[in-house]
Write an enzyme that holds these catalytic residues in place. Sequence first.
Site, mmCIF file in Angstrom:
data_model
loop_
_atom_site.group_PDB
_atom_site.id
_atom_site.type_symbol
_atom_site.label_atom_id
_atom_site.label_comp_id
_atom_site.label_asym_id
_atom_site.label_seq_id
_atom_site.Cartn_x
_atom_site.Cartn_y
_atom_site.Cartn_z
ATOM 1 N N HIS A 81 89.936 24.677 96.849
ATOM 2 C CA HIS A 81 89.431 23.421 96.290
ATOM 3 C C HIS A 81 89.548 22.280 97.297
ATOM 4 O O HIS A 81 90.559 22.159 97.991
ATOM 5 C CB HIS A 81 90.217 23.067 95.027
ATOM 6 C CG HIS A 81 89.511 22.099 94.135
ATOM 7 N ND1 HIS A 81 89.411 20.752 94.430
ATOM 8 C CD2 HIS A 81 88.857 22.275 92.961
ATOM 9 C CE1 HIS A 81 88.732 20.153 93.473
ATOM 10 N NE2 HIS A 81 88.383 21.049 92.573
ATOM 11 N N GLY A 162 97.561 0.562 101.167
ATOM 12 C CA GLY A 162 98.435 1.388 101.981
ATOM 13 C C GLY A 162 98.072 1.382 103.449
ATOM 14 O O GLY A 162 97.146 0.691 103.888
ATOM 15 N N HIS A 167 99.692 9.784 105.412
ATOM 16 C CA HIS A 167 101.120 10.080 105.298
ATOM 17 C C HIS A 167 101.358 11.425 105.983
ATOM 18 O O HIS A 167 100.560 12.354 105.826
ATOM 19 C CB HIS A 167 101.529 10.150 103.825
ATOM 20 C CG HIS A 167 102.999 10.290 103.621
ATOM 21 N ND1 HIS A 167 103.644 11.504 103.717
ATOM 22 C CD2 HIS A 167 103.955 9.369 103.340
ATOM 23 C CE1 HIS A 167 104.932 11.327 103.496
ATOM 24 N NE2 HIS A 167 105.151 10.040 103.266
ATOM 25 N N PRO A 168 102.425 11.571 106.760
ATOM 26 C CA PRO A 168 102.615 12.790 107.563
ATOM 27 C C PRO A 168 102.690 14.084 106.763
ATOM 28 O O PRO A 168 102.391 15.157 107.299
ATOM 29 C CB PRO A 168 103.921 12.525 108.315
ATOM 30 C CG PRO A 168 104.584 11.413 107.577
ATOM 31 C CD PRO A 168 103.486 10.588 106.998
ATOM 32 N N THR A 169 103.080 14.011 105.494
ATOM 33 C CA THR A 169 103.121 15.231 104.680
ATOM 34 C C THR A 169 102.281 15.121 103.410
ATOM 35 O O THR A 169 101.723 16.114 102.948
ATOM 36 C CB THR A 169 104.569 15.574 104.270
ATOM 37 O OG1 THR A 169 105.136 14.469 103.552
ATOM 38 C CG2 THR A 169 105.416 15.884 105.497
ATOM 39 N N ALA A 170 102.171 13.930 102.847
ATOM 40 C CA ALA A 170 101.503 13.766 101.550
ATOM 41 C C ALA A 170 100.025 13.431 101.662
ATOM 42 O O ALA A 170 99.313 13.410 100.654
ATOM 43 C CB ALA A 170 102.212 12.689 100.725
ATOM 44 N N GLY A 171 99.532 13.145 102.866
ATOM 45 C CA GLY A 171 98.116 12.852 103.036
ATOM 46 C C GLY A 171 97.709 11.536 102.410
ATOM 47 O O GLY A 171 98.324 10.500 102.645
#
Length: 297
Positions: A81, A162, A167-171
Amino acid sequence: MSKLVECVPNFSEGRRFEVVAAIEAAGEKCGVKMLDRTMDADHNRSVITFAGEPEAVLEAAYAMILEARERINMEGHHGAHPRLGAADVVPFIPVSGVEMAECVELARRLGERVGRELAIPVYLYEEAATRPERRNLADVRRGEYEGLKEEITRPERRPDFGPVRMHPTAGAVVIGARKPLIAFNVNLGTDDMTVAKAIARALRAKDGGLTFVKALGVELKERGQVQVSMNLVDYRRTPVYRALELVRLEAARYGVPVVGTEIVGLVPLDALLGSLEYYLQSESFRREQVLEVKLHA
């Protein structure tokens, strides 16, 4: 009349139950009622439905986005997805005693807070969109996580709230307000993605298909099948049965059968009754003939 808002956040995790359960628990602590959870391993995605008073729903959505940020790393995420982030899309839907404008305000308040406190770039969509080209979720999610990493600094791709960096992990996360929709998937008896994509194109409103239908072809690797994944954004004007029958018609051109269907999340009773009337060829069926409807009237 009490105010009631529904929220249906989608998270980029469909294989680790403990992660999804923790995200759900974070929201439940805020005093909302959890209504449904759907996990899909092929999509690697979960859809959680909850409802409550507007402020409680706002707090629950924030808590769940925070939990997802801590538990999901988009750098290692793979699934069928499209997605932009750990908490991928968070829509608010008015249910009772609430106007769409109030849900738009909730979306914008949540977006500002997520961007400021969690350092996740936020895009507003549908009724909450700040520009016309961001109303459609598919347009916002163009290029997915990997593509947005490269394009986020471009003027047309800058977030509404923002940092102007992923974000380095959360996108990133897409937040908005919309009417109720039905997520309806049709599985095909083939593993040929060209067939699924062709059928999806025939269904999509923007490509000349059915009005109020968004569709894409999805590969279900674990099943050795492909799927036509749809959002029916106005089920009264484009009902479930009509979408299904067009899939059957288009699939027949390729000698491919429909082998199953799936409804993701909750669905209005009237949407199911419409299909019941169609397939039973009922001439005089009334909603009041449903036993549970009469018992709860």
